[in-house]
Design a protein around this motif. Structure first.
Motif, PDB file in Angstrom:
ATOM      1  N   TYR A   9      79.913  17.560  42.515  1.00 32.50           N
ATOM      2  CA  TYR A   9      81.234  17.254  43.057  1.00 32.50           C
ATOM      3  C   TYR A   9      81.915  16.250  42.141  1.00 32.50           C
ATOM      4  O   TYR A   9      81.267  15.543  41.368  1.00 32.50           O
ATOM      5  N   ARG A  10      83.228  16.240  42.214  1.00 28.74           N
ATOM      6  CA  ARG A  10      84.008  15.283  41.424  1.00 28.74           C
ATOM      7  C   ARG A  10      85.366  15.101  42.072  1.00 28.74           C
ATOM      8  O   ARG A  10      85.848  15.951  42.824  1.00 28.74           O
ATOM      9  N   LEU A  11      85.977  13.979  41.765  1.00 26.38           N
ATOM     10  CA  LEU A  11      87.353  13.736  42.150  1.00 26.38           C
ATOM     11  C   LEU A  11      88.200  14.657  41.278  1.00 26.38           C
ATOM     12  O   LEU A  11      87.991  14.729  40.057  1.00 26.38           O
ATOM     13  N   LYS A  12      89.098  15.421  41.888  1.00 28.78           N
ATOM     14  CA  LYS A  12      89.898  16.382  41.129  1.00 28.78           C
ATOM     15  C   LYS A  12      90.620  15.666  39.988  1.00 28.78           C
ATOM     16  O   LYS A  12      91.185  14.598  40.173  1.00 28.78           O
ATOM     17  N   GLY A  13      90.567  16.258  38.818  1.00 22.71           N
ATOM     18  CA  GLY A  13      91.162  15.673  37.629  1.00 22.71           C
ATOM     19  C   GLY A  13      90.159  14.935  36.765  1.00 22.71           C
ATOM     20  O   GLY A  13      90.420  14.648  35.603  1.00 22.71           O
ATOM     21  N   SER A  14      88.990  14.624  37.330  1.00 20.38           N
ATOM     22  CA  SER A  14      87.938  13.954  36.578  1.00 20.38           C
ATOM     23  C   SER A  14      87.166  14.987  35.764  1.00 20.38           C
ATOM     24  O   SER A  14      87.012  16.130  36.179  1.00 20.38           O
ATOM     25  N   SER A  15      86.663  14.600  34.617  1.00 15.41           N
ATOM     26  CA  SER A  15      85.852  15.519  33.821  1.00 15.41           C
ATOM     27  C   SER A  15      84.363  15.377  34.146  1.00 15.41           C
ATOM     28  O   SER A  15      83.571  16.226  33.777  1.00 15.41           O
ATOM     29  N   LYS A  16      83.992  14.311  34.843  1.00 17.19           N
ATOM     30  CA  LYS A  16      82.582  14.024  35.134  1.00 17.19           C
ATOM     31  C   LYS A  16      82.196  14.561  36.517  1.00 17.19           C
ATOM     32  O   LYS A  16      82.807  14.231  37.522  1.00 17.19           O
ATOM     33  N   TRP A  17      81.162  15.394  36.544  1.00 18.81           N
ATOM     34  CA  TRP A  17      80.601  15.870  37.807  1.00 18.81           C
ATOM     35  C   TRP A  17      79.461  14.955  38.226  1.00 18.81           C
ATOM     36  O   TRP A  17      78.637  14.562  37.400  1.00 18.81           O
ATOM     37  N   ALA A  18      79.382  14.615  39.504  1.00 14.41           N
ATOM     38  CA  ALA A  18      78.214  13.940  40.076  1.00 14.41           C
ATOM     39  C   ALA A  18      77.288  15.051  40.565  1.00 14.41           C
ATOM     40  O   ALA A  18      77.752  16.047  41.131  1.00 14.41           O
ATOM     41  N   THR A  19      75.995  14.908  40.344  1.00 11.81           N
ATOM     42  CA  THR A  19      75.032  15.966  40.650  1.00 11.81           C
ATOM     43  C   THR A  19      73.942  15.453  41.568  1.00 11.81           C
ATOM     44  O   THR A  19      73.465  14.337  41.401  1.00 11.81           O
ATOM     45  N   PHE A  20      73.554  16.278  42.547  1.00 11.34           N
ATOM     46  CA  PHE A  20      72.349  16.017  43.321  1.00 11.34           C
ATOM     47  C   PHE A  20      71.720  17.339  43.714  1.00 11.34           C
ATOM     48  O   PHE A  20      72.335  18.397  43.593  1.00 11.34           O
ATOM     49  N   PHE A  21      70.480  17.282  44.139  1.00  8.94           N
ATOM     50  CA  PHE A  21      69.728  18.483  44.501  1.00  8.94           C
ATOM     51  C   PHE A  21      69.414  18.453  45.989  1.00  8.94           C
ATOM     52  O   PHE A  21      69.231  17.390  46.570  1.00  8.94           O
TER      53      PHE A  21
END
Length: 135
Positions: free
Chosen positions: A68-80
């Motif tokens: 998930y990410r804040l729209k407009g951000s290039s960085k995705w946060a990841t979890f499993f």
């Protein structure tokens, strides 16, 4: 090797990185791409707000990778997740330096994992924060 006081008896070896995959059982085909639904939930102060994430159950999947990410951000946060049909994002602070705020839009995607076999990413879905939560 260290003693109880943290003293070393020999040089420390270099870190070794490895990836372990659960042995394949059942299908040896790439899992189906999950169908995703997301929504923002806030009960106006009685509970913690969160982004609700749901996907179709895939009996062949061992786990799911969620980004998930804040729209407009290039960085995705990841979890499993090992849950079968969904999970939540309940505190984006750790990944974006801020809590949920009114009118923020979050993008979410998910993919299924079966040992070392990985599905394609789901279609990206969005959830809009409709009120600034009471924390």
């Amino acid at each position: 090797m260290n003693d109880e006081e943290g003293r070393s008896f020999s040089p420390v070896s270099a870190n070794q990185k490895f990836t372990y995959y659960i042995p394949l059982k059942g299908s040896h085909e790439k899992p189906k791409t999950p169908t995703l639904k997301v929504s923002y939930y806030n009960d106006h102060g009685s509970d913690e707000p969160y982004i609700n994430i749901e996907w179709d159950i895939n009996p062949e999947a061992d786990s799911y990778e969620i980004q998930y990410r804040l729209k407009g951000s290039s960085k995705w946060a990841t979890f499993f997740s090992k849950t079968r049909s969904g999970d939540i994002v309940d505190d984006p602070t750790n990944d974006f330096g801020q809590d949920f705020k009114k009118d923020q839009v979050y993008e979410v995607r998910v993919r299924a994992l079966h040992s070392n076999l990985i599905s394609d990413w789901s279609e990206v879905k969005t959830a809009c924060v409709d009120v600034t939560p009471n924390r």
